[in-house]
Design a protein around this motif. Structure first.
Motif, short mmCIF file in Angstrom:
data_model
loop_
_atom_site.label_atom_id
_atom_site.label_comp_id
_atom_site.label_asym_id
_atom_site.label_seq_id
_atom_site.Cartn_x
_atom_site.Cartn_y
_atom_site.Cartn_z
N VAL A 176 42.40 37.90 43.91
CA VAL A 176 41.26 38.79 43.70
C VAL A 176 40.14 37.97 43.08
N LEU A 229 44.66 37.30 39.64
CA LEU A 229 43.30 37.81 39.39
C LEU A 229 42.36 36.67 39.02
N THR A 237 34.56 45.86 37.98
CA THR A 237 35.91 45.29 37.98
C THR A 237 36.73 45.65 36.74
N ASN A 257 47.47 36.89 35.70
CA ASN A 257 46.07 37.02 35.28
C ASN A 257 45.71 35.91 34.31
N LEU A 263 40.45 43.21 33.04
CA LEU A 263 40.64 43.55 34.46
C LEU A 263 41.87 44.42 34.69
#
Length: 348
Positions: A176, A229, A237, A257, A263
């Motif tokens: 992402v 992420l 977001t 992440n 997020l």
């Protein structure tokens, strides 16, 4: 020959001496630099808010004293506040060796005619490599078996089929965000034999061609066994991955992440790990830092945790010093600055 006084406000990561070395190398021939080195306490003392700025180290009093008569300051974390600016009228350039100058009051700096520069991309390689380390560790359950073995427990039962991890080769991995970090992660994963999916509304398909497939977020979550992420935190977001998004992933997936804690819904992650919807997770960033002692993440199995160190390498410290020293060199030569956060000052 005019002497330019430069304050090199280093800390225990980007050392004052690194700034000095790079400043000497970047200065135009014949430039006479009077470099004053000061040592700020981070990371031995956590950074925090100083007056109106965030994530700063040191005090206003310390900087006012150091900047007396200085024209330039290079730093990673020293504060630049209205009070400092008012007390140091000779200051013209303030260079922050970070991805963003959050420790500088940009509005006040602009009013006082001080250009503020920063160092984008300084830690892209380090963060990408750390992300890959967490992906591999989470996918193979390394966090839990490491802890067990450190406590003298040899867990041969991890060969149980249901406990075995997954390989990167032939897996579908979703990223992402496809910026400086995400794009590096994508190239390595593709080289390892993964099918890489990317969701980034600001990237065109031709940018990812040959490396990844650009897909909507829903498709990425539905198809990806591993999701990492790499987005910035914006109103769009913030909290983008919650219980519904995790439930859309294949059962037994892995979530990583190294971007920003905001997020992700970490309670939803813990629920998914407890239920088996997630088989593993790896995190370097958190909603509250340091992580509180009673946080669920600290006791939930299947999580690999690091204390926001993805961007920390010796090479990053050298790159950070080199980038801002380059800005000082351009400034002294009268050339345009490469990464100025308040360009209105330059237009004046």
């Amino acid at each position: 020959m005019t002497t330019t006084t430069v304050v090199a406000a280093g800390d225990h990561f980007v050392l004052p001496g690194l700034f000095t070395r790079e400043l000497r190398a970047a200065a135009p021939g014949g430039a006479d630099l009077d470099i004053r080195e000061i040592q700020l306490p981070w990371p031995h003392t956590p950074f925090g808010r100083v007056a109106e700025v965030d994530e700063a180290s040191g005090t206003e009093e310390e900087m006012i004293e150091a900047l007396c008569g200085a024209r330039v300051c290079v730093t990673q974390l020293a504060p630049l506040t209205e009070r400092i600016l008012a007390a140091c009228p000779g200051l013209e350039l303030f260079c922050v060796s970070r991805g963003g100058p959050v420790n500088a009051d940009l509005e006040a700096a602009t009013r006082h005619g001080v250009a503020v520069c920063y160092a984008p991309g300084r830690n892209a390689v380090a963060t990408a490599e750390h992300t890959l380390a967490l992906i591999l560790a989470a996918a193979r359950g390394i966090g839990d078996v490491h802890t067990d073995l450190k406590h003298g427990v040899w867990r041969g039962d991890y060969y149980d089929y249901r406990s075995c991890g997954i390989e990167i080769e032939n897996s579908v991995v979703g990223l992402v965000g496809f910026g400086a970090i995400g794009s590096r992660v994508a190239r390595v994963l593709a080289a390892m034999g993964a099918t890489v999916l990317v969701h980034d509304p600001y990237v065109k398909p031709e940018v990812v061609e040959g490396i990844a497939q650009l897909v909507p977020l829903g498709e990425l979550l539905r198809r990806s066994r591993i999701v990492s992420l790499h987005a910035r935190v914006t109103d769009e977001t913030r909290g983008m991955i919650g219980a519904a998004e995790i439930a859309a992933m294949p059962p037994g997936s892995v979530l990583v992440n190294c971007a920003r804690g905001a997020l992700l819904d970490y309670d939803a992650v813990c629920d998914a790990l407890d239920s088996g919807q997630l088989a593993g997770a790896g995190f370097d960033v958190f909603p509250v830092e340091p992580v509180p002692a009673g946080a669920r993440l600290l006791s939930t199995p299947g999580v690999v945790l690091t204390p926001h160190i993805a961007g920390g390498s010796q090479e990053v410290a050298h790159k950070a010093a080199r980038i801002v020293a380059g800005e000082v060199g351009r400034f002294l030569r009268g050339e345009p600055l490469a990464h100025c956060a308040n360009p209105d000052v330059l237009r004046r």
